[in-house]
Write an enzyme that holds these catalytic residues in place. Structure first.
Site, PDB file in Angstrom:
ATOM      1  N   CYS A 263       4.290 -20.155  55.022  1.00 48.93           N
ATOM      2  CA  CYS A 263       4.031 -20.181  53.671  1.00 48.93           C
ATOM      3  C   CYS A 263       4.660 -20.643  51.976  1.00 48.93           C
ATOM      4  CB  CYS A 263       3.150 -18.802  53.340  1.00 48.93           C
ATOM      5  SG  CYS A 263       1.556 -18.243  54.496  1.00 48.93           S
TER       6      CYS A 263
HETATM    7  C1  UGA Z   1       3.506 -13.646  53.038  1.00 49.40           C
HETATM    8  C2  UGA Z   1       3.241 -13.534  52.008  1.00 49.40           C
HETATM    9  O1  UGA Z   1       3.915 -11.498  52.041  1.00 49.40           O
HETATM   10  C3  UGA Z   1       1.840 -13.005  52.266  1.00 49.40           C
HETATM   11  O2  UGA Z   1       1.933 -11.442  50.793  1.00 49.40           O
HETATM   12  C4  UGA Z   1       1.051 -14.176  51.789  1.00 49.40           C
HETATM   13  O3  UGA Z   1      -0.383 -13.631  51.634  1.00 49.40           O
HETATM   14  C5  UGA Z   1       1.222 -15.099  53.165  1.00 49.40           C
HETATM   15  O4  UGA Z   1       2.925 -15.484  52.792  1.00 49.40           O
HETATM   16  C6  UGA Z   1       0.937 -16.281  52.551  1.00 49.40           C
HETATM   17  O5  UGA Z   1       0.806 -16.791  51.870  1.00 49.40           O
HETATM   18  O6  UGA Z   1      -0.399 -16.743  53.947  1.00 49.40           O
HETATM   19  P1  UGA Z   1       3.970 -13.900  55.453  1.00 49.40           P
HETATM   20  O7  UGA Z   1       4.471 -15.713  55.449  1.00 49.40           O
HETATM   21  O8  UGA Z   1       3.398 -13.406  56.930  1.00 49.40           O
HETATM   22  O9  UGA Z   1       3.531 -13.871  54.429  1.00 49.40           O
HETATM   23  O10 UGA Z   1       5.268 -13.206  55.991  1.00 49.40           O
HETATM   24  P2  UGA Z   1       6.114 -12.534  54.942  1.00 49.40           P
HETATM   25  O11 UGA Z   1       6.331 -10.744  55.585  1.00 49.40           O
HETATM   26  O12 UGA Z   1       6.641 -12.241  54.040  1.00 49.40           O
HETATM   27  O13 UGA Z   1       8.178 -13.176  55.258  1.00 49.40           O
HETATM   28  C7  UGA Z   1       8.508 -14.173  55.209  1.00 49.40           C
HETATM   29  C8  UGA Z   1       9.436 -14.474  55.507  1.00 49.40           C
HETATM   30  O14 UGA Z   1      10.996 -13.953  54.563  1.00 49.40           O
HETATM   31  C9  UGA Z   1      10.171 -13.901  56.486  1.00 49.40           C
HETATM   32  O15 UGA Z   1      10.549 -15.208  57.675  1.00 49.40           O
HETATM   33  C10 UGA Z   1      11.160 -12.902  56.766  1.00 49.40           C
HETATM   34  O16 UGA Z   1      11.602 -12.037  57.386  1.00 49.40           O
HETATM   35  C11 UGA Z   1      11.609 -13.120  55.013  1.00 49.40           C
HETATM   36  N1  UGA Z   1      12.114 -12.027  55.119  1.00 49.40           N
HETATM   37  C12 UGA Z   1      10.709 -11.033  54.228  1.00 49.40           C
HETATM   38  C13 UGA Z   1      13.234 -11.504  54.597  1.00 49.40           C
HETATM   39  O17 UGA Z   1      14.288 -12.159  55.276  1.00 49.40           O
HETATM   40  N2  UGA Z   1      13.665 -10.584  54.085  1.00 49.40           N
HETATM   41  C14 UGA Z   1      12.890  -9.762  52.958  1.00 49.40           C
HETATM   42  O18 UGA Z   1      12.786  -8.414  52.690  1.00 49.40           O
HETATM   43  C15 UGA Z   1      11.570  -9.526  52.888  1.00 49.40           C
END
Ligand code: UGA
Length: 439
Positions: A263
């Site tokens: 996403c």
């Molecule tokens: C993300 C959004 O959080 C959701 O709200 C949204 O609905 C979704 O995209 C979408 O558009 O469908 P997601 O892709 O499942 O969800 O993953 P996240 O948990 O948001 O993590 C995204 C990335 O950021 C991961 O690689 C994670 O490791 C990284 N991340 C996250 C960090 O490096 N640091 C953080 O503090 C948080």
């Protein structure tokens, strides 16, 4: 019946709302109906099984059944095109098929766009295709809303059952009130705040939400890269301190190798493209993406600090998925890091509890894959931690010492306590050189 569709359908059905999942792929419908959920998501399979058993969830490839329902959610994918804009072909096909299915229906039908689409798509492409194929008019026999979703992989069911908000974009009161009624039935007294707005604003909320979260990650990664240069400074302390300010908040402040997943990057590219077409260049968002891209090379720089040249060195990459508890490697930082390592002549051996099959499909024979973390570490000159899996987190300094040729560790997810690794060559994203002082 992709990720969003299946999780949404299972959640609706679990609350007693009769739901039919429709997908052009016949096999997928069959899988949902009889077998296992076609994707890995905690709670999903149990929820799906119970709902199918109670006859609350059905699945089919026959779109004509949509006419027997009150509401249809469009949850098809909107992949990126080479210029970053979204490919609306699935939206167009699904809308056209749905319109045809609804053309003979008597009575009101509500269509809800849940797919992530740029502002103007619901009121433009979707409305046009729906009205043409159904030969009905939006606002009288047909209702149309935009209703973006905010589910995260790994906690999608929990997120669907306990959202922090519901955003409804519509042009007419009836469609907005029908959708609110459905959500009131779903959530009862626990209905979260409902934001009522235009379809265009609802569509932009989704992009703004992902853009903000991704920017927060690139922000803390920038601070991490500065912290690394300062003796005695750890970005974790900085994140903890600033996160206590309620205006900042503690979430999405974990420094690491850069964000991945299906996403953030896709949505940024779509938003940047959309904005540039409106003659506004969103500098901040381009910088967020650029920072994220470069973060992978920062991980490799840490490996080079420990090893010097990476040519012919055996590097164990622990974790491949874009975050823990998923087999998804789309846009994963691990792939960017592996590509850098390969360019520098390293020999890569990778381990992941779930994502090996997907990685093999993507990287073919470019890397060796190990069956467990220990065999990945065997004989390695360096280990790079790329995903925060619990079983990787559980590894101890002695595991690295016992199996590796040279215990050089780059902790790109910051999952270990540096003090416990003090006898090894340990570097971590966002961790400045030790001063020897304990705080
Ligand atoms: C993300 C959004 O959080 C959701 O709200 C949204 O609905 C979704 O995209 C979408 O558009 O469908 P997601 O892709 O499942 O969800 O993953 P996240 O948990 O948001 O993590 C995204 C990335 O950021 C991961 O690689 C994670 O490791 C990284 N991340 C996250 C960090 O490096 N640091 C953080 O503090 C948080």
């Amino acid at each position: 019946m992709g990720y969003v569709g299946l999780c949404t359908a299972a959640a609706f059905a679990s609350r007693g709302i009769r739901t039919i999942g429709i997908d052009i792929d016949e096999g997928r419908g069959e899988q949902i109906h009889r077998g296992k959920a076609p994707l890995h998501e905690p709670q999903l399979n149990t929820m799906r099984k119970n709902a199918v058993k109670k006859k609350l969830l059905d699945a089919t490839s026959e779109i004509s059944v949509a006419a027997n329902t009150n509401t249809t959610f469009l949850t098809v994918g909107t992949p990126s095109q080479p210029d970053g804009s979204i490919d609306l072909s699935h939206i167009k096909n699904a809308t056209e098929d749905l319109g045809n299915a609804l053309s003979d229906k008597s009575g009101y039908h509500l269509v809800v766009v849940k797919s992530t689409v740029v502002p103007g798509t619901t009121n433009g492409t979707v409305k046009r295709f729906l009205e043409q194929s159904s030969r009905k008019t939006i606002g009288s026999e047909l209702g149309l809303c935009s209703n973006p979703e905010f589910l995260k992989e790994g906690t999608a069911i929990d997120d669907a059952l306990h959202p922090d908000k519901i955003v409804i974009g519509s042009n007419d009161k009836r469609s907005a009130s029908e959708l609110t009624k459905l959500y009131r039935r779903f959530y009862g007294s626990k209905l979260p705040p409902v934001i009522m707005t235009s379809p265009e604003a609802a569509e932009l909320v989704k992009y703004a939400s992902n853009a903000f979260l991704a920017t927060k990650v690139s922000f803390i990664n920038t601070i991490a890269n500065i912290a690394e240069q300062i003796p005695g400074v750890d970005v974790g302390t900085i994140a903890e301190a600033i996160g206590l300010d309620p205006r900042i908040g503690p979430q999405f402040l974990k420094a690491g190798p850069g964000y991945g997943g299906s996403c953030f990057h896709k949505d940024f590219q779509a938003l940047i493209n959309y904005s540039q077409n409106k003659n506004y260049d969103p500098l901040l968002f381009r910088a967020t993406e650029e920072t994220n891209e470069q973060q992978a090379s920062r991980v490799v720089v840490l490996a080079e600090k420990l090893l010097g040249s990476l040519s012919s060195k055996r590097v164990a990459v622990l974790g491949l998925s874009f975050k823990k508890d998923t087999d998804d490697i789309r846009e994963a930082a691990s792939i960017r890091v592996i590509n850098h390592l390969k360019k520098k002549g390293a020999q890569v051996v990778a381990y992941d509890p779930m994502a090996i099959p997907n990685t093999k499909k993507k990287l073919l024979d470019q890397i060796d894959c190990a069956e467990n973390a220990h065999s990945a570490l065997k004989g390695a000159d360096c280990a790079i931690i790329m995903t925060e899996w619990n079983q990787i987190r559980k590894l101890k300094a002695k595991d690295f010492q016992a199996y590796m040729k040279n215990p050089n560790i780059v902790d790109a997810r910051r999952i270990y306590n540096p003090e416990e690794f003090s006898g090894l060559n340990y570097l971590s994203i966002g961790l400045g050189p030790s001063t020897g002082t304990k705080y």
